[in-house]
Design an enzyme around this catalytic site. Structure first.
Site, PDB file in Angstrom:
ATOM      1  N   CYS A  27      44.014  59.292  59.431  1.00 51.21           N
ATOM      2  CA  CYS A  27      44.486  59.561  60.785  1.00 51.21           C
ATOM      3  C   CYS A  27      43.451  60.463  61.450  1.00 51.21           C
ATOM      4  O   CYS A  27      42.282  60.472  61.056  1.00 51.21           O
ATOM      5  CB  CYS A  27      45.879  60.183  60.785  1.00 51.21           C
ATOM      6  N   ALA A  28      43.845  61.227  62.442  1.00 49.81           N
ATOM      7  CA  ALA A  28      42.880  62.085  63.134  1.00 49.81           C
ATOM      8  C   ALA A  28      42.487  63.286  62.291  1.00 49.81           C
ATOM      9  O   ALA A  28      41.312  63.615  62.168  1.00 49.81           O
ATOM     10  CB  ALA A  28      43.451  62.541  64.480  1.00 49.81           C
TER      11      ALA A  28
END
Length: 199
Positions: A77-78
């Site tokens: 993810c980020a």
């Protein structure tokens, strides 16, 4: 801390992680799954990553089980928060997976390549969307509070929500924002991804 928060903390503590250096060295051995929104994914993702937004993970479990039998799943993810949540969800379905420490942001900061889809519309990272929404609600509550005193409770509620979010390492606002149309994958794109993983 509530029972649900304790369960969330213990689940995240048991998530297997892979650091950036190891992931870069062995990337070809992994099936990489990016659980961010389609816009975030389009703005830059690990080479070869497949996009399955976190709120669509349940529908993807059969395809992910097949993919995990062929190669290790690396969830991205980020920053590592959503991928940790995804790994815990996969573990509950008996699908082994590892989370990339630091996420795509750390991957890019360490100079590793990212692929971009220049044809797709990009959206802000979820953390930035949350900051905009929370800040806007606080300002609105304070501005309306000069005329309607009860409107100040809106700012207090957002502040309390942010504190709760930090303590539990969850974010209800991000979950709500992820359901907005600009954060949703096109059905055809998601179907194509699941078909590719399930082969």
């Amino acid at each position: 801390m509530s029972a649900s928060a304790s369960a969330s903390a213990s689940a995240s503590a048991s998530v297997t992680t892979v650091d950036i250096a190891r992931a870069a060295e062995h990337l070809h051995h992994y099936t990489v799954i990016d659980v961010r929104t389609p816009g975030e994914y389009a703005a830059g993702h690990l080479p070869g990553a497949h996009n399955i937004p976190l709120d669509h993970l349940d529908a993807a479990l059969p395809a992910l089980k097949i993919a995990a039998a062929r190669a290790g799943l690396l969830i991205v993810c980020a920053s590592g928060n959503r991928s940790g949540t995804a790994c815990a969800q996969l573990a509950a379905a008996d699908i082994p997976a590892a989370s990339l420490t630091g996420g795509t942001a750390a991957w890019a900061q360490q100079g590793h390549p990212v692929d971009r889809d220049d044809r797709a519309a990009t959206t802000w990272p979820m953390e930035r969307q949350v900051r905009l929404a929370a800040g806007s609600l606080v300002v609105a509550g304070l501005a309306l509070g000069t005329r309607y005193r009860r409107a100040r409770w809106l700012s207090a509620a957002v502040g309390g929500g942010l504190v709760f979010s930090a303590v539990t390492d969850t974010c209800g606002m991000a979950a709500l924002l992820a359901k907005l149309p600009h954060n949703q994958p096109r059905t055809a794109d998601l179907d194509a991804t699941l078909a590719a993983l399930g082969r």
